[in-house]
Design a protein around this motif. Structure first.
Motif, PDB file in Angstrom:
ATOM      1  N   GLU A 110      29.589  46.796   7.342  1.00  0.00           N
ATOM      2  CA  GLU A 110      28.426  47.598   7.738  1.00  0.00           C
ATOM      3  C   GLU A 110      27.498  47.838   6.553  1.00  0.00           C
ATOM      4  O   GLU A 110      27.967  48.016   5.416  1.00  0.00           O
ATOM      5  N   VAL A 111      26.204  47.882   6.829  1.00  0.00           N
ATOM      6  CA  VAL A 111      25.208  48.014   5.759  1.00  0.00           C
ATOM      7  C   VAL A 111      25.013  49.466   5.339  1.00  0.00           C
ATOM      8  O   VAL A 111      24.417  49.732   4.290  1.00  0.00           O
ATOM      9  N   ARG A 112      25.490  50.410   6.135  1.00  0.00           N
ATOM     10  CA  ARG A 112      25.427  51.836   5.791  1.00  0.00           C
ATOM     11  C   ARG A 112      26.488  52.572   6.592  1.00  0.00           C
ATOM     12  O   ARG A 112      27.152  51.989   7.458  1.00  0.00           O
ATOM     13  N   GLY A 143      22.553  47.744  11.179  1.00  0.00           N
ATOM     14  CA  GLY A 143      22.782  49.126  10.800  1.00  0.00           C
ATOM     15  C   GLY A 143      22.353  50.152  11.833  1.00  0.00           C
ATOM     16  O   GLY A 143      22.356  51.355  11.551  1.00  0.00           O
TER      17      GLY A 143
END
Length: 339
Positions: free
Chosen positions: A210-212, A171
Motif C-alpha cells: 500500500e502507498v499509504r 491509495g
C-alpha cells in the motif's frame, strides 16, 4: 412435549447468557438449539393431533439430505465465482473446498467401511461425528453472527472505530472499506443528532503493498463526506483485528476519551471481532456493514476457521475423547486380527 421442554431450557439459557454479554459465542449454540428443538417439538406435538403436521415432519426429515446436497452444490458454485472474481488465494477457495468435502466425505466413509470392515466402521463413525460437530458449530456461528449483527446496542459510544480492509493500488478506499465507512458515518451522524459527540477512529496501518496507511485514506474519505477534522482521530499503526482494537483503545485513553466503543467492520466479521474485544477486556460492541452476496459464504467460512483456531482447546475438549475412544477401538480391532 420433551423436545419443547428442552427448547425452553435452551431459550432461557440464551436469554440469560445474552443479557450477561451478547458477545459470548455460546449464545449462538443456545439460540440455535432452542430454535431446532422448538420446531421439532412443535411439529411432534402437532403430529399427534393432525395428519398434516405429521406429513410436514416427514417432509422435513426427508428434506435434510436434500438440503445437504443443495448446500454442497451452492458452495461449489460460490467457490468457482470466488476464484473468478477474487483470485486463487487459499481464503478464496474455502467455499469450493467445503463444497467438495460435502460430497467426498460420505463416499470416502463408504469406501473405508468396504475396504477395512469393522475398523472402517469405527473410522467412518468418527468422521461422521467430527463432521456433525463442525456442521453444528458452523450453523450456530452463522446464525448468531446474523442475529448479533442486527442487535440494537444500547450504549453511548465515546468513539466509533472503523476497521481497515486494504486499499486500491492508487491509495483510495475499496468498495468493501467504503461500506464500513458509510456504516460508521450512519452511526456517527445518528449519535450526533442525539447530542452525543463520539470520535470517529479510522484504524489501519500501511501494508507492504500500500502507498499509504489505511487510516489516512479513510480519514480523507470521511473528510470528503463532511466530517470535521476535530471529530476524527487516526490510528495508523495496526495490521490485524486485534491491533485495531488494542491500539484504538490506547489512543483514546491517551486522548482522555473514556467509555464504551462501537466497532464497525463487515457483517461476516462482527461476531469474531466482538469475541476478540471481550477477550481483550475492551468495553465494545460491534456493528456490521453489508458486503457483496457472492463474497459472504467464503468470508463466513474463513471467519469460522479462524474462530476454530483461536478456540482450538474447545474443539479438542469437545471431540478429543471421541478421537481417543475411536483410536482405542481401532487398536483393539487390529489386535484381534493379528494371529
Amino acid at each position: 412435549m420433551f423436545l419443547l421442554v428442552v427448547a425452553v431450557v435452551f431459550a432461557v439459557c440464551f436469554a440469560v447468557s445474552r443479557r450477561r454479554d451478547p458477545r459470548l459465542l455460546r449464545n449462538g449454540v443456545f439460540l440455535t438449539a432452542a430454535v431446532v428443538f422448538g420446531v421439532l417439538g412443535t411439529l411432534s406435538v402437532a403430529a399427534d393431533r393432525s395428519p398434516v403436521a405429521l406429513v410436514v415432519l416427514a417432509l422435513l426429515m426427508l428434506a435434510l439430505p436434500v438440503s445437504v446436497v443443495v448446500f454442497g452444490v451452492a458452495l461449489v458454485a460460490n467457490g468457482v465465482t470466488m476464484l473468478r472474481k477474487e483470485g486463487r488465494s487459499l481464503g478464496n477457495q474455502l467455499s469450493l473446498i467445503a463444497g467438495v468435502l460435502v460430497f467426498a466425505l460420505p463416499v470416502l466413509a463408504v469406501l473405508v467401511v468396504v475396504w477395512f470392515g469393522a475398523v472402517g466402521v469405527t473410522v467412518a463413525a468418527l468422521v461422521a461425528l467430527v463432521s456433525a460437530y463442525a456442521s453444528a458449530a458452523f450453523v450456530s456461528f452463522a446464525v448468531y453472527s446474523v442475529v448479533y449483527g442486527r442487535m440494537r446496542h444500547g450504549l453511548v459510544p465515546t468513539a466509533v472505530v472503523v476497521h481497515g480492509a486494504g486499499l486500491r493500488p492508487d491509495g483510495t478506499v475499496t468498495p468493501l472499506l467504503r461500506g464500513r465507512l458509510d456504516r460508521a458515518l450512519t452511526v456517527w451522524r445518528a449519535e450526533t443528532a442525539r447530542g452525543n459527540r463520539p470520535l470517529l477512529v479510522p484504524s489501519g496501518g500501511q501494508g507492504s503493498d500500500e502507498v499509504r496507511s489505511e487510516a489516512a485514506a479513510m480519514g480523507e474519505y470521511l473528510g470528503a463526506q463532511g466530517v470535521p477534522a476535530e471529530a476524527v482521530l487516526l490510528e495508523d499503526r495496526s495490521t490485524t483485528t486485534r491491533e485495531n482494537i488494542e491500539r484504538s483503545a490506547v489512543l483514546l485513553r491517551e486522548a482522555d476519551r473514556h467509555g464504551p466503543l462501537l466497532l464497525v467492520t463487515s457483517d461476516y466479521h462482527v461476531l469474531r471481532t466482538a469475541s476478540l474485544a471481550r477477550r481483550l477486556g475492551v468495553d465494545a460492541q460491534v456493528v456490521g456493514a453489508r458486503t457483496a452476496r457472492y463474497y459472504v459464504p467464503s468470508a463466513f467460512l474463513r471467519e469460522f476457521v479462524a474462530l476454530l483456531v483461536e478456540h482450538r482447546w474447545v474443539t479438542v475438549i469437545a471431540i478429543g475423547p471421541f478421537v481417543v475412544l475411536a483410536a482405542a477401538v481401532v487398536v483393539g480391532q487390529l489386535t484381534q486380527l493379528v494371529p
